[in-house]
Motif scaffolding. Structure first.
Motif: not given
Ligand SMILES: Nc1ncnc2c1ncn2[C@@H]1O[C@H](COP(=O)(O)OP(=O)(O)OP(=O)(O)O)[C@@H](O)[C@H]1O
Length: 592
Positions: A173-175, A179-183, A263-267, A272-274
């Motif tokens: 299945x496609x994840x 996307x987090x945008x870091x200005x 920054x793109x990753x599986x939702x 964990x990313x934050x």
């Protein structure tokens, strides 16, 4: 008259064009096989192979005129004005080439889109059937070509590969990505996450990238590589795949350029990313920056005396380490230098290793050798190399183990604790005992504390002991496992002289006196400090080197005289012993 055949427009036209091309190629191939001798054929095929082999993948380094500003870029074909300087491409736009007649770059608009539009999709049932028929015909043709020309084993391998490709593509299945945008900026100030990402991603640049930005400002020691627009960096953290892309946009000519990271990753890994990944990126970038630009400081104890009976209160006070010594300026044998640098590099990289084996992340060095052989210079070179602060602890100023502990626990991570002239501690211990039995400081107290609590309450610690007399050291200090590396700082060698001559006089073994000096140095016990002192006496190499020759000759005759006297005394002693009838006839005196 010579117009090219019209381009196919509909899918069915495309397919029939393709089918006739494939048929023609088959015909040519079979004719070539029949009519052309095999050697010539293989020669022709090798030319085709050469023409259609992809070119090696190049890397372009972008070197701006100014760091952080964009005027011209250096590319393999010379200085070029970057297209985004005047007319920045919008995000996601293809990099369109300029029209020769018009210097303005093409912008993607609906008219341009229609030029490159896909063939028309069949709309009526009859168009559908004819498209399907020609597709099926082509498939059959392709299949029969493959069956005829490709050996059975290769064919089955290709089919199974295509099958597995399809299977894995449709079954996974496609994840759903986030996307987090870091200005670059965050409410009119710089965004710390952006800065951290920029620094952190420098360490993640990998060989698959084909365009990087390179620069260096006067404050920086090393060249810095940064990610170029549109390049993607893939990072992994706890098995999470994270894709970073650097984006630069300029909505219109009046507004200023906007830079940010995607920054793109599986939702599902959002928390964990934050909570873990981004704090990790911030911490890593801090470490990298500290190492890049950090000013090395030297901490010594201040000498405030407590009139109330507390003795010297002595807290650490620091100043910038101005010692210019580096591994390049050190007169050391090249193998030893390399060994020390490799050892330091390995040590700082081994955080995980120390954790895994359950050892405190510390490394002990013992530097021994006569005064003036460069022990302090080596310590400064190590600190400058690692960008570690130095904590210089003078044992003679300590009066109790408790004060020692207090001082040690207030040293920081990523530092070098230096304890010079460790062989003098014995004297100090006796002296302190005389004053008071309760305020006793002992070497074993120091060693136990260093091995125990101190080393486990900090990370990346280096401890260096120095001595002029290794033979006088407490055996506890030499016990295996205590000092990891023992470095013998010895007298100046001919190679050491070459380094000093190049540092002090900018001569590189090309002076007529160099040969004579190297010969004398080989036979004389002279320290690098003594050689350095002679070389500093004049800027004129003839005078400075002439002075060194005289100095070395004088030192050599003094040494010879001293060993002659020593030998005579030893012989006298031997003969007096012999006259008394006792003692053993021995050659020890000669050895001494
Ligand atoms: N190996 C060396 N390479 C370059 N310079 C050296 C070296 N050894 C000594 N020197 C020069 O001699 C001076 C004194 O050397 P340094 O203080 O490092 O020696 P040391 O072994 O620590 O002496 P001590 O045991 O007396 O503290 C240095 O400032 C440096 O100029």
């Amino acid at each position: 008259m010579f117009a090219l055949p019209e381009m196919p427009k509909t899918p069915s036209q495309w397919f029939s064009a393709y089918a006739s091309l494939a048929g023609t190629i088959m015909l040519i191939r079979s004719m070539a096989d029949q009519l052309i001798p095999e050697q010539l054929r293989s020669y022709i095929y090798s030319i085709f192979h050469y023409l259609f082999t992809p070119l090696p993948s190049d890397l372009t380094l972008v070197i701006d005129e100014q760091c952080g500003d964009y005027i011209y870029i250096w590319e393999s074909n010379g200085w070029n004005e970057p297209s985004y300087y005047k007319n920045p491409p919008r995000v996601g736009e293809p990099n369109l080439k300029r029209d020769q007649s018009n210097s303005e770059p093409l912008l993607l608009d609906s008219a341009a889109m229609s030029k490159f539009s896909l063939p028309k999709i069949p709309s009526t049932p009859s168009e559908f059937f004819s498209a399907y028929a020609s597709l099926a015909g082509t498939m059959m043709l392709v299949r029969s070509v493959i069956d005829q020309f490709i050996p059975h084993q290769v064919r089955s391998y290709i089919y199974s590969y295509i099958y597995s490709l399809f299977q894995s593509y449709f079954s996974t299945p496609l994840p759903s990505n986030l996307t987090l945008v870091i200005d670059e900026r965050c409410e009119h100030t710089r965004n710390q996450v952006y800065d951290a990402a920029q620094t952190y991603l420098r360490t993640k640049i990998d060989p698959s990238m084909d365009r990087l930005r390179i620069g260096k400002n006067p404050q920086q020691k090393n060249l810095t590589l940064t990610v170029e627009e549109g390049q993607q960096i893939v990072d992994f953290f706890d098995n999470i795949e994270l894709k970073w892309t650097f984006v630069r946009t300029q909505p219109n000519k009046q507004s200023s350029e906007k830079r940010y990271f995607d920054l793109r990753f599986d939702k599902k890994f959002k928390d964990k990313v934050l909570d873990s990944y981004l704090p990790y990126v911030m911490a890593r970038s801090k470490e990298i920056k500290e190492k890049d630009e950090k000013i090395v400081r030297i901490y010594t104890r201040d000498s405030v005396y407590d009139e109330g009976g507390g003795g010297y209160r002595g807290e650490w006070s620091s100043m910038k380490l101005e010692h210019p010594s580096t591994f390049d300026t050190l007169a050391l044998d090249p193998e030893m230098k390399k060994m020390i640098i490799d050892d330091l590099d390995r040590f700082v990289k081994r955080k995980e290793f120390y954790k895994r084996v359950g050892k405190a992340w510390k490394r002990g060095y013992l530097l021994y050798g006569p005064p003036g052989t460069g022990k302090s210079s080596l310590i400064a070179a190590m600190a400058n190399y690692l960008k570690f602060d130095i904590f210089d602890l003078e044992l003679t100023s300590l009066d109790s183990n408790s004060r020692l502990r207090k001082l040690l626990v207030s040293t920081s991570n990523r530092s070098i604790l230096v304890i010079e002239d460790i062989d003098c501690s014995g004297t100090m211990k006796v002296r302190k005992k005389r004053y008071s039995s309760t305020s006793e400081f002992t070497l074993s107290g120091l060693l136990n504390f260093i091995d125990g609590l101190w080393s486990s309450c900090g990370d990346e610690r280096i401890i260096i002991f120095t001595t002029n007399h290794k033979d006088r050291l407490d055996p506890a200090l030499l016990r295996p496992g205590r000092m990891d590396v023992h470095i013998n700082m010895s007298y100046c060698s001919p190679h050491g002289f070459k380094i000093l001559a190049s540092n002090y006089l900018d001569i590189h073994g090309n002076h007529p006196l160099c040969g004579e000096i190297e010969g004398l140095i080989e036979k004389t016990e002279v320290t690098p400090a003594e050689v350095a002192e002679q070389l500093m006496r004049s800027d004129d190499p003839d005078i400075a080197l002439g002075g060194l020759v005289t100095f070395l000759k004088g030192k050599r005759s003094k040494d010879e005289e001293a060993s002659r006297i020593e030998l005579e005394e030893a012989t006298k002693e031997d003969s007096s012993k012999g006259a008394g009838g006792g003692g053993e006839p021995t050659s020890v005196a000669i050895n001494s």
